[in-house]
Design a protein around this motif. Sequence first.
Motif, PDB file in Angstrom:
ATOM      1  N   ILE A 181       0.838  -1.199   0.000  1.00  0.00           N
ATOM      2  CA  ILE A 181       0.000   0.000   0.000  1.00  0.00           C
ATOM      3  C   ILE A 181       0.870   1.246   0.000  1.00  0.00           C
ATOM      4  N   LEU A 182       0.518   2.182  -0.867  1.00  0.00           N
ATOM      5  CA  LEU A 182       1.118   3.514  -0.861  1.00  0.00           C
ATOM      6  C   LEU A 182       0.270   4.411   0.041  1.00  0.00           C
ATOM      7  N   VAL A 183       0.925   5.117   0.940  1.00  0.00           N
ATOM      8  CA  VAL A 183       0.220   6.036   1.838  1.00  0.00           C
ATOM      9  C   VAL A 183       0.614   7.463   1.481  1.00  0.00           C
ATOM     10  N   LEU A 184      -0.394   8.340   1.364  1.00  0.00           N
ATOM     11  CA  LEU A 184      -0.159   9.760   1.098  1.00  0.00           C
ATOM     12  C   LEU A 184      -0.798  10.559   2.229  1.00  0.00           C
ATOM     13  N   THR A 185      -0.018  11.408   2.889  1.00  0.00           N
ATOM     14  CA  THR A 185      -0.488  12.102   4.089  1.00  0.00           C
ATOM     15  C   THR A 185      -0.665  13.608   3.883  1.00  0.00           C
ATOM     16  N   SER A 186      -0.618  14.092   2.664  1.00  0.00           N
ATOM     17  CA  SER A 186      -0.429  15.515   2.373  1.00  0.00           C
ATOM     18  C   SER A 186      -1.576  16.418   2.828  1.00  0.00           C
ATOM     19  N   ASN A 187      -1.220  17.686   3.050  1.00  0.00           N
ATOM     20  CA  ASN A 187      -2.205  18.748   3.263  1.00  0.00           C
ATOM     21  C   ASN A 187      -2.779  19.243   1.943  1.00  0.00           C
ATOM     22  N   TYR A 188      -1.959  19.250   0.903  1.00  0.00           N
ATOM     23  CA  TYR A 188      -2.440  19.647  -0.424  1.00  0.00           C
ATOM     24  C   TYR A 188      -1.522  19.049  -1.482  1.00  0.00           C
ATOM     25  N   GLU A 189      -2.086  18.850  -2.678  1.00  0.00           N
ATOM     26  CA  GLU A 189      -1.358  18.295  -3.811  1.00  0.00           C
ATOM     27  C   GLU A 189      -1.949  18.878  -5.089  1.00  0.00           C
ATOM     28  N   GLY A 190      -1.436  18.412  -6.219  1.00  0.00           N
ATOM     29  CA  GLY A 190      -2.034  18.720  -7.510  1.00  0.00           C
ATOM     30  C   GLY A 190      -2.662  17.438  -8.025  1.00  0.00           C
ATOM     31  N   MET A 191      -1.887  16.655  -8.753  1.00  0.00           N
ATOM     32  CA  MET A 191      -2.189  15.259  -9.036  1.00  0.00           C
ATOM     33  C   MET A 191      -0.913  14.507  -8.760  1.00  0.00           C
ATOM     34  N   PRO A 192      -0.783  13.897  -7.594  1.00  0.00           N
ATOM     35  CA  PRO A 192       0.502  13.319  -7.181  1.00  0.00           C
ATOM     36  C   PRO A 192       0.998  12.241  -8.142  1.00  0.00           C
TER      37      PRO A 192
END
Length: 399
Positions: free
Chosen positions: A262-273
């Motif tokens: 599993i890939l985990v993304l924790t960001s507050n904001y992104e574009g299209m990661p």
Amino acid sequence: MNSVTFLCHPFHRGGVTRWMVEAADEFANQGYSTSLVTVVPNGFISASGRPTMTDLLNEYKDIKVLTKSVDLTFELGIQSYRELVYYSLVVKNIPKGTPIILSDDASVWGAGKLLSKDYPIIGVLHSDDPAYYYLHNRYKTFLASVIAVSYRIKRNISDDNIKVIPCGIKMADFPIKVEESSFLKLIWVGRIEEKQKRVSDIARIGNELNNRGVKFKWSIVGHGDDTELLQMIDKFGLNKQFEFTGWLDKIEILKLMADSDILVLTSNYEGMPIVVMEGLNMGLGVVSSKVSGVEDITEHDEAHRIVRLYDIGDTESAVENIISLKVSLDSDKREEAKQIAAELYSIENCIKKYIDVFKHMKSFGNEEVSKFNTISLIINNIFSLIISKLRYLKYRVTS
């Protein structure tokens, strides 16, 4: 022959610059004469061991690389000087009328303004980030077209000239690994910093997984100041569960993804990661905070089986999604992830959409832009030299 040019800042800073190179290569594959214009930094203070764009371009033989060596005058001088350096480099090497795609740098966008009298300029908004909205608002009247990488970004901009095109990736052909394991294999990829990436949640999620008795190994891939994150992990007693790899090249990242669950993304904001697109392409499940771009994936009919979203900062929900997704993640779902990536994010399809934009974008020739002559370049050169010397002196005194 049709042609396109990418105008880019000097250092490889991550997803945006990697996309520019791969997009330029794909334009070449689709029959375009493709150039990338950038400068080569000499003795920069801010280098920090990062690769330059010319380093990144070494393996791409179909991209014409147009450069100029620049020293500390460029780095420490005024923005208008940097704009003129980019402007002069383009005018010297690129035929008028060639579409120019800008990187995410204020000096590059300023150069785009200067060039817009003779070239159609395309501004790409790569993130749901105030910095991009500022660039758009400041320079929108000089752009022939605006591209947003997600629908959230488009909704946040009142501009009839905007199109939504995900940046896209080259589809990698790695075999999917489905192995029985006594522990969960997680991966996080990105720039290690708090403001955007919210890396402190990595430690919190790891701690909650541990409290629930979940055995896991978590690879953290990327560069940045990891001091506080490491301190949090140490405080929770999780050092053995985490591996910090530092900066890896793309192939190494994909190999590590192929061996993860599993890939985990924790960001507050992104574009299209880009990392999410690559994770899906590698057959990973994705657990992500509700950020720009990842939201768009959930519109796909099968995405709910592969991609789970949680409210930003809600680490308990993130953990629940990780646990439930791991239970259901089998070889069929991994294949579905790859199919979703190919359908939505193949760079071949995304560049075809750019080519269609070229056919319909408004004409260039902005009369608000005045011509720059040799005298103005000389004045900026002298002024920038003075400013850069003063800034360098301050740097030497305070460092």
